[in-house]
Scaffold this motif. Structure first.
Motif, mmCIF file in Angstrom:
data_model
loop_
_atom_site.group_PDB
_atom_site.id
_atom_site.type_symbol
_atom_site.label_atom_id
_atom_site.label_comp_id
_atom_site.label_asym_id
_atom_site.label_seq_id
_atom_site.Cartn_x
_atom_site.Cartn_y
_atom_site.Cartn_z
ATOM 1 N N VAL A 231 -5.542 6.895 5.897
ATOM 2 C CA VAL A 231 -4.758 7.857 5.123
ATOM 3 C C VAL A 231 -4.857 7.508 3.641
ATOM 4 O O VAL A 231 -5.035 6.344 3.268
ATOM 5 C CB VAL A 231 -3.280 7.875 5.559
ATOM 6 N N THR A 232 -4.729 8.527 2.800
ATOM 7 C CA THR A 232 -4.732 8.346 1.351
ATOM 8 C C THR A 232 -3.318 8.493 0.825
ATOM 9 O O THR A 232 -2.660 9.502 1.076
ATOM 10 C CB THR A 232 -5.645 9.372 0.665
ATOM 11 N N ILE A 233 -2.859 7.455 0.109
ATOM 12 C CA ILE A 233 -1.548 7.483 -0.544
ATOM 13 C C ILE A 233 -1.776 7.065 -1.992
ATOM 14 O O ILE A 233 -2.185 5.930 -2.256
ATOM 15 C CB ILE A 233 -0.541 6.528 0.117
ATOM 16 N N GLY A 234 -1.529 7.977 -2.917
ATOM 17 C CA GLY A 234 -1.780 7.669 -4.314
ATOM 18 C C GLY A 234 -3.242 7.334 -4.522
ATOM 19 O O GLY A 234 -4.135 8.107 -4.161
ATOM 20 N N ASN A 235 -3.522 6.143 -5.085
ATOM 21 C CA ASN A 235 -4.898 5.705 -5.320
ATOM 22 C C ASN A 235 -5.358 4.698 -4.272
ATOM 23 O O ASN A 235 -6.303 3.939 -4.520
ATOM 24 C CB ASN A 235 -5.006 5.082 -6.719
ATOM 25 N N SER A 236 -4.701 4.682 -3.131
ATOM 26 C CA SER A 236 -5.039 3.730 -2.060
ATOM 27 C C SER A 236 -5.467 4.477 -0.802
ATOM 28 O O SER A 236 -4.918 5.531 -0.468
ATOM 29 C CB SER A 236 -3.842 2.835 -1.728
ATOM 30 N N ILE A 237 -6.458 3.908 -0.117
ATOM 31 C CA ILE A 237 -6.876 4.402 1.202
ATOM 32 C C ILE A 237 -6.668 3.263 2.176
ATOM 33 O O ILE A 237 -7.207 2.168 1.989
ATOM 34 C CB ILE A 237 -8.345 4.848 1.194
ATOM 35 N N MET A 238 -5.873 3.489 3.207
ATOM 36 C CA MET A 238 -5.509 2.414 4.126
ATOM 37 C C MET A 238 -5.558 2.888 5.576
ATOM 38 O O MET A 238 -5.452 4.097 5.838
ATOM 39 C CB MET A 238 -4.100 1.903 3.800
ATOM 40 N N PRO A 239 -5.704 1.967 6.536
ATOM 41 C CA PRO A 239 -5.704 2.347 7.951
ATOM 42 C C PRO A 239 -4.361 2.964 8.342
ATOM 43 O O PRO A 239 -3.306 2.545 7.849
ATOM 44 C CB PRO A 239 -5.925 1.022 8.684
ATOM 45 N N LEU A 240 -4.414 3.944 9.197
ATOM 46 C CA LEU A 240 -3.180 4.553 9.692
ATOM 47 C C LEU A 240 -2.278 3.500 10.323
ATOM 48 O O LEU A 240 -1.047 3.576 10.219
ATOM 49 C CB LEU A 240 -3.528 5.639 10.724
ATOM 50 N N SER A 241 -2.873 2.483 10.928
ATOM 51 C CA SER A 241 -2.109 1.426 11.598
ATOM 52 C C SER A 241 -1.302 0.573 10.626
ATOM 53 O O SER A 241 -0.416 -0.175 11.046
ATOM 54 C CB SER A 241 -3.043 0.525 12.405
ATOM 55 N N SER A 242 -1.593 0.659 9.310
ATOM 56 C CA SER A 242 -0.859 -0.143 8.333
ATOM 57 C C SER A 242 0.481 0.484 7.955
ATOM 58 O O SER A 242 1.317 -0.171 7.322
ATOM 59 C CB SER A 242 -1.702 -0.343 7.068
ATOM 60 N N LEU A 243 0.694 1.746 8.323
ATOM 61 C CA LEU A 243 1.941 2.419 7.969
ATOM 62 C C LEU A 243 3.110 1.851 8.775
ATOM 63 O O LEU A 243 3.012 1.617 9.973
ATOM 64 C CB LEU A 243 1.828 3.924 8.225
ATOM 65 N N ILE A 244 4.230 1.633 8.066
ATOM 66 C CA ILE A 244 5.422 1.102 8.740
ATOM 67 C C ILE A 244 6.585 2.076 8.700
ATOM 68 O O ILE A 244 7.602 1.863 9.365
ATOM 69 C CB ILE A 244 5.848 -0.244 8.132
ATOM 70 N N SER A 245 6.466 3.151 7.915
ATOM 71 C CA SER A 245 7.523 4.172 7.906
ATOM 72 C C SER A 245 6.966 5.512 7.433
ATOM 73 O O SER A 245 6.061 5.553 6.599
ATOM 74 C CB SER A 245 8.694 3.757 7.017
#
Length: 223
Positions: A201-215
């Motif tokens: 997923v893209t949040i702001g200027n970061s692209i991270m694994p969906l599994s990293s989301l905590i909320s």
């Protein structure tokens, strides 16, 4: 430590196993055919032995079919994973992630302290693993705090936009005991992508694994 198994790594393992089984299957057929061609007419292959060999061949063939089915199922999971991730677009999310891009002369993070800290240091690290900036955390109390880096190095230089930087936190309490901490990225999910079978997923200027989301929270509508 237990490594996560992605659909891509699982598919790779299955593909490798399928190639090995296919090779063994061809070898088995070749040996069986040669054995039948060269058997002694006066002493043919025992029927029980021949039946056992055919059973083994059928088992290998069944395993090949099973692997093909598993690859199809994994392909379906990849597509489903992207669809599931797309449901987060437009929502506010928090991810345990430390990497973001410097854009318009700034990079933004949040950091979380599990308890009040007597000392807390933040470090900004570039893609080569070098610390380009280090300083005291702006807030040392327990909880989540925002931090914005202006792209200036500890030596006073200015780095160019476009680089990806990582935030590291080190914190201790009054007794010198380490305080648990972590870097976070918070903001609206604006897009999703698939890398090696894993949704990002893209949040702001970061692209991270969906599994990293905590909320995940529904974005509040403007009045």
């Amino acid at each position: 430590m237990v490594d996560a198994v992605t659909t891509a790594s699982a598919a790779g393992t299955i593909s490798s196993g399928t190639k090995s089984l296919a090779s063994n299957f061809e070898t088995f057929l070749s040996l069986l055919t040669t054995q039948l061609k060269n058997q002694d007419p006066l002493s043919p292959v025992d029927s029980n032995e021949f039946t056992a060999q055919l059973t083994q061949m059928a088992g290998v063939e069944q395993q090949l079919l099973t692997n093909t089915l598993l690859k199809s199922l994994l392909g379906g999971q990849q597509a489903g994973g992207l669809s599931d991730a797309a449901a987060y677009i437009g929502k506010d999310a928090t991810g345990v992630w430390a990497a973001t891009e410097l854009t318009d002369g700034k990079a933004e993070w949040n950091y979380e302290l599990a308890a009040n800290a007597s000392k807390a240091t933040l470090q900004v690290v570039n893609g080569a693993g070098q610390v380009v900036w280090s300083g005291d955390a702006p807030d040392k109390t327990s909880g989540i705090h925002a931090f914005t880096w202006d792209g200036k190095t500890t030596g006073g230089g200015q780095v160019d936009d476009g680089g990806v930087y990582t935030l590291k936190i080190t914190a201790t309490d009054a007794a010198g005991k380490a305080v648990t901490s972590q870097a976070l990225i918070q903001g609206q999910v604006t897009g999703v992508e698939l890398y090696d079978g894993q949704p990002y997923v893209t949040i702001g200027n970061s692209i991270m694994p969906l599994s990293s989301l905590i909320s995940i929270e529904q974005r509040a509508s403007a009045n």
